[in-house]
Design an enzyme around this catalytic site. Structure first.
Site, PDB file in Angstrom:
ATOM      1  CB  THR A   1      24.808 -39.578   2.491  1.00 37.51           C
ATOM      2  OG1 THR A   1      25.738 -39.119   1.144  1.00 37.51           O
ATOM      3  CG2 THR A   1      25.838 -39.616   3.397  1.00 37.51           C
TER       4      THR A   1
ATOM      5  CB  VAL B   1      35.774 -33.549   0.209  1.00 34.90           C
ATOM      6  CG1 VAL B   1      35.187 -34.036   1.001  1.00 34.90           C
ATOM      7  CG2 VAL B   1      37.109 -34.194  -0.353  1.00 34.90           C
ATOM      8  N   GLY B   2      32.451 -33.465   0.040  1.00 35.15           N
ATOM      9  CA  GLY B   2      31.322 -33.168   1.000  1.00 35.15           C
ATOM     10  C   GLY B   2      31.511 -33.528   2.401  1.00 35.15           C
ATOM     11  CG  ASP B   3      27.985 -33.199   5.382  1.00 35.14           C
ATOM     12  OD1 ASP B   3      28.165 -33.795   3.449  1.00 35.14           O
ATOM     13  OD2 ASP B   3      26.792 -33.788   5.620  1.00 35.14           O
TER      14      ASP B   3
ATOM     15  CB  THR C   1      22.209 -37.239   4.546  1.00 34.94           C
ATOM     16  OG1 THR C   1      22.005 -37.285   3.529  1.00 34.94           O
ATOM     17  CG2 THR C   1      20.760 -36.671   4.857  1.00 34.94           C
ATOM     18  N   GLY C   2      22.969 -34.293   2.628  1.00 37.44           N
ATOM     19  CA  GLY C   2      21.905 -33.320   1.983  1.00 37.44           C
ATOM     20  C   GLY C   2      23.271 -32.492   1.251  1.00 37.44           C
TER      21      GLY C   2
END
Lengths: 180, 140
Positions: free
Chosen positions: B1, B30-32, B52-53
């Site tokens: 990312t 879906v991520g952040d 990120t993470g």
């Protein structure tokens, strides 16, 4: 001491920073700088966690997420679970500029992108296919399932909900090579 | 990312992210990154941040929004970043994640959560001090 202008980005993605910086140096907008910088990473598949050909899901498909935000106007464009379109941040910007919405997702976001002139293409590469096939051979480990049968820590799906729910300690799968 | 913040000499600010998310995710996950205030946030009158993470955990705490609001309240970017990380750490001590922050004067900072295999976070900075991008890092 600080000095303007400034570009800062996560991870050691130097080319992305260079692309964004060049835009600012040629009097481009900060939106153009962020879009160009992130798009550079999409094109170069930065460390495999950006762009096409990375992070296949349980069905082997690569899907993309992106957003862009204008700090002056608080306008935002975002896409999530985008399929078949490589330039995710370009589509996010199109959401901001050609709709009154903030976030479009999934197959419909891909159709919107095609309507806006983005090219539809396969986001799978030999590398993502290989990641996926190795995963299948390894009994689909790791995965993000819990409280299902068959036991997701031992085998692939298809999974069904298990009767008894057990509060399990959250598995930590995100790492340097797989993260948001 | 990748998460990015850009600030020009007139004080205009923008932020953005792009990712292909977690490997082996459940389809539809879906991520952040595309979530405003989680993956990134920018307010030209206060600052910008990008995270990120492990997005499944991080998005629940809106770290980018929190960091910008802390800078609006006067925190320096490094302190704002650290607070955003510690807010998540209180609930998920082993989460994998990092954040970058920049305020309206071009000061910047970064922070990360120390877990095994992740003790230092690297990020890139370009500003008038050095025309070419400079690799920076913070200890988690």
């Amino acid at each position: 001491r600080s000095s303007l202008p400034l570009v800062i980005n996560t991870w050691p993605f130097k080319n992305a920073a260079s692309s964004a910086w060049s835009v600012l140096q040629s009097s481009g907008s900060v939106l153009d700088a962020v879009e160009k910088g992130c798009a550079r990473c999409e094109t170069e598949q930065c460390d495999g966690s950006v762009g096409y050909g990375g992070s296949p899901d349980e069905s082997g498909e690569t899907t993309l997420d992106a957003m862009i935000m204008n700090g002056d106007t608080m306008e935002v464009g975002a896409v999530a679970d985008l399929r078949r379109i490589k330039n995710a941040i370009g589509v996010a910007r199109a959401v901001m500029e050609y709709t009154d919405h903030t976030l479009l997702v999934g197959e419909s976001a891909s159709l919107f992108a095609e309507n806006m002139g983005f090219i539809a293409e396969d986001l799978t590469t030999n590398k993502s296919l290989n990641i996926f096939s190795q995963w299948l051979k390894g009994n689909c480990q790791p995965n993000y399932r819990k409280n299902v049968s068959p036991d997701s820590s031992q085998s692939c799906g298809p999974y069904r909900p298990k009767g008894t729910l057990r509060r399990s300690r959250r598995a930590q799968h995100a790492n340097l090579h797989s993260h948001d | 990312t990748i998460g990015m913040i850009a600030l020009d000499q007139h004080g205009h600010m923008a932020a953005g992210t792009s990712t292909n998310g977690l490997t082996h995710k459940v389809p539809g996950r879906v991520g952040d990154s595309p979530i405003v205030g989680a993956g990134a946030y920018a307010d030209s009158s206060a600052g910008g941040a990008a995270a990120t993470g492990d997005g499944d955990v991080m998005m629940r705490f809106l770290p980018s929004y929190l960091a910008v609001e802390l800078m609006r309240a006067g925190a320096d970017p490094m302190a704002a970043c650290k607070s955003a990380i510690s807010r998540i750490k209180r609930h998920y001590s082993e989460f994998f994640g990092a954040i970058i922050c920049a305020n309206t004067t071009g000061h910047y900072g970064a922070a990360c959560n120390k877990v095994s295999g992740f003790t230092q976070f690297q990020f890139m900075v370009s500003n008038a001090d050095s025309d070419a991008p400079v690799l920076k890092s913070v200890d988690c």
